[in-house]
Write a protein that holds these residues in place. Structure first.
Motif, short mmCIF file in Angstrom:
data_model
loop_
_atom_site.label_atom_id
_atom_site.label_comp_id
_atom_site.label_asym_id
_atom_site.label_seq_id
_atom_site.Cartn_x
_atom_site.Cartn_y
_atom_site.Cartn_z
N THR A 1 0.84 -1.20 0.00
CA THR A 1 0.00 0.00 0.00
C THR A 1 0.87 1.25 0.00
OG1 THR A 1 -1.77 -1.15 1.18
CG2 THR A 1 -1.78 1.27 1.25
N LEU A 2 0.62 2.14 -0.96
CA LEU A 2 1.40 3.37 -1.09
C LEU A 2 0.94 4.38 -0.06
CD1 LEU A 2 3.54 4.24 -3.33
CD2 LEU A 2 1.71 5.69 -4.19
N LYS A 3 1.89 4.97 0.66
CA LYS A 3 1.58 5.96 1.70
C LYS A 3 1.81 7.36 1.12
CE LYS A 3 2.68 2.80 5.47
NZ LYS A 3 1.25 2.50 5.68
N ILE A 4 0.75 8.14 1.12
CA ILE A 4 0.77 9.42 0.41
C ILE A 4 0.52 10.58 1.36
CG2 ILE A 4 -0.46 10.80 -1.32
CD1 ILE A 4 -0.90 8.30 -2.92
N GLY A 5 1.29 11.65 1.17
CA GLY A 5 1.01 12.93 1.79
C GLY A 5 0.40 13.84 0.74
N PRO B 1 7.98 11.51 8.02
CA PRO B 1 8.58 10.17 7.90
C PRO B 1 7.55 9.15 7.40
CG PRO B 1 9.06 11.17 10.05
CD PRO B 1 8.02 12.02 9.40
N GLY B 2 8.02 8.22 6.60
CA GLY B 2 7.18 7.12 6.16
C GLY B 2 6.38 7.36 4.91
N ILE B 3 6.44 8.57 4.35
CA ILE B 3 5.69 8.85 3.12
C ILE B 3 6.44 8.30 1.91
CG2 ILE B 3 5.12 10.75 1.56
CD1 ILE B 3 4.00 12.28 3.83
N ASP B 4 5.70 7.69 1.00
CA ASP B 4 6.28 7.18 -0.25
C ASP B 4 6.16 8.18 -1.40
OD1 ASP B 4 6.76 4.54 0.86
OD2 ASP B 4 4.59 4.21 0.69
N ARG C 1 13.76 15.34 -2.26
CA ARG C 1 13.78 14.45 -1.09
C ARG C 1 13.63 12.99 -1.50
NH1 ARG C 1 13.79 15.69 3.99
NH2 ARG C 1 12.66 13.78 4.54
N GLY C 2 13.58 12.72 -2.80
CA GLY C 2 13.49 11.34 -3.26
C GLY C 2 12.09 10.77 -3.23
N LEU C 3 11.08 11.63 -3.29
CA LEU C 3 9.69 11.19 -3.27
C LEU C 3 9.09 11.25 -4.67
CD1 LEU C 3 8.53 13.14 -0.09
CD2 LEU C 3 8.99 10.67 -0.24
N SER C 4 8.28 10.27 -5.01
CA SER C 4 7.50 10.33 -6.24
C SER C 4 6.41 11.37 -6.07
CB SER C 4 6.87 8.97 -6.54
OG SER C 4 7.87 7.97 -6.66
N VAL C 5 5.94 11.93 -7.19
CA VAL C 5 5.00 13.04 -7.11
C VAL C 5 3.88 12.87 -8.14
CG1 VAL C 5 4.70 15.55 -7.43
CG2 VAL C 5 6.76 14.67 -6.29
N PHE C 6 2.66 13.17 -7.69
CA PHE C 6 1.54 13.39 -8.60
C PHE C 6 1.02 14.80 -8.38
CE2 PHE C 6 -3.10 13.82 -8.92
CZ PHE C 6 -3.26 13.62 -10.28
N MET C 7 0.78 15.52 -9.46
CA MET C 7 0.19 16.86 -9.33
C MET C 7 -0.88 17.07 -10.39
SD MET C 7 3.24 19.34 -10.85
CE MET C 7 4.28 19.00 -9.43
N GLU C 8 -1.88 17.86 -10.02
CA GLU C 8 -2.87 18.27 -11.02
C GLU C 8 -2.16 19.10 -12.08
OE1 GLU C 8 -5.28 18.22 -12.70
OE2 GLU C 8 -6.99 17.42 -11.64
N LYS C 9 -2.83 19.21 -13.24
CA LYS C 9 -2.32 20.13 -14.23
C LYS C 9 -2.75 21.54 -13.84
CE LYS C 9 -6.51 20.60 -15.65
NZ LYS C 9 -7.20 21.62 -14.88
N PRO C 10 -2.01 22.56 -14.29
CA PRO C 10 -0.75 22.51 -15.01
C PRO C 10 0.40 22.23 -14.06
CG PRO C 10 -1.27 24.78 -14.55
CD PRO C 10 -2.42 23.97 -14.02
N PRO C 11 1.50 21.66 -14.56
CA PRO C 11 2.63 21.40 -13.68
C PRO C 11 3.34 22.66 -13.22
CG PRO C 11 3.18 20.89 -15.95
CD PRO C 11 1.72 21.19 -15.93
#
Length: 331
Positions: A2-6, A63-66, A87-97
């Motif tokens: 399970t992916l942990k998201i902030g 801490p602990g966020i993926d 910080r080495g975290l993957s990111v999802f963002m709404e458009k526009p970037p």
């Protein structure tokens, strides 16, 4: 796993469109951020999240966020996106970037530097009618796309006081700078012309020449009520035409014979027109706008899987086209 998201940004769009679909995936929201205290507490209650902060930098350090998700403004997407990637975290963002193509290129460089994906919310690729049309084209049964026409409208609700079209371009038009290649091919040239009835009420036609040789035209503007149908795409091939109205109704016109004078006239599934629209009376948690399908690709991609989710590379292309369009229109 399970992916942990902030998540950053708890406005109406996030809490009504994105987060309800996010929690249907294999993901857990473990922290939320918003500068508005009531919005933040309401979102915490709605999604069962107790770790709440008004400081996005603090959330990114949790801490602990993926991965980090966000639906805020273009400048915040740029700033917080870079901080999360660094910080080495993957990111999802709404458009526009970002608010600019240069900002989108900065985010692409940060993603490449970190080795982590940055996914962008071009959900119109996943809107159900567009998805059906795309799948028909890719099946090989449609033949090469030769032409694209369409329109996309919204009302001039932004424009109280000083007129600034930036929000319309960044939050609406950018979708179509991405969507045209989803249906056809990379764009070779963009041209445009406009008529502006009064400040804030503008109509423009955008012409496209595609690398595959196809041509296209989309009318966009702020002169229609949002209460009327506002989106239409038609794609043409040799004796075939796909029409998608308001992302929820699809017609596939092919090459039917004349039937009026034929006593044996019937409907043939290989030549006659096929139509589809959703059954909204069905008791199902469907999302014809596409957010669920988008996030079904985004969540595994945030975890490192290869999916079709739009990336910051797509975001850069869309933003560069958008800036070309604005230069053409001098808006």
């Amino acid at each position: 796993m399970t992916l942990k998201i902030g998540w950053i940004g708890c406005g109406i769009h996030a809490t009504q469109m994105l987060l309800p679909q996010l929690v249907r995936q294999d993901a857990e929201i473990i922290a939320l951020c918003d500068i508005d205290g009531k919005r933040l507490s309401d979102a915490g209650r709605q999604f069962g999240v107790s770790r709440l902060t008004s400081d996005a930098e603090e959330l990114i350090r949790t801490p602990g966020i993926d991965a980090i998700g966000m639906a805020v403004g273009p400048d915040q997407h740029l700033h917080f996106g870079k901080r999360a990637l660094d910080r080495g975290l993957s990111v999802f963002m709404e458009k526009p970037p970002s608010g600019t193509a240069e900002g989108a290129r900065e985010l692409r460089a940060a993603s490449e530097r970190s080795g982590k994906p940055l996914l962008v919310g071009f959900m119109k690729r996943y809107s159900v009618g567009n998805k059906i049309a795309h799948n028909i084209i890719k099946s090989g049964r449609f033949g090469p796309v030769l032409g694209l026409t369409g329109y996309y409208m919204t009302a001039p609700g932004y424009f109280t006081g000083n007129v600034d079209y930036s929000g319309f371009f960044l939050h609406h038009c950018v979708h179509y700078m991405d969507l045209v290649s989803f249906f056809v091919s990379p764009v070779r040239t963009i041209s445009a012309r406009k008529v502006e009835k009064t400040p804030g009420r503008v109509l423009f036609h955008v012409g496209f020449e595609f690398e595959c040789g196809a041509i296209g035209n989309i009318a966009m503007g702020t002169i229609q009520s949002r209460g009327t149908p506002v989106a239409r795409i038609a794609l043409m091939s040799d004796h075939q035409r796909l029409e998608v109205d308001d992302v929820i109704e699809v017609r596939w016109n092919r090459n039917p014979p004349f039937k009026v004078d034929d006593p044996n006239a019937t409907l043939a599934d290989d030549v006659d027109t096929l139509t589809w629209k959703p059954n909204f009376t069905a008791a199902a948690n469907e999302d014809p706008k596409g957010y669920h399908s988008l996030l079904a690709d985004v969540v595994p991609a945030l975890g490192g899987a290869s999916t079709a989710a739009p990336t910051i590379h797509d975001g850069v292309i869309a933003m560069e086209r958008l800036e070309t369009l604005r230069r053409e229109l001098a808006l």
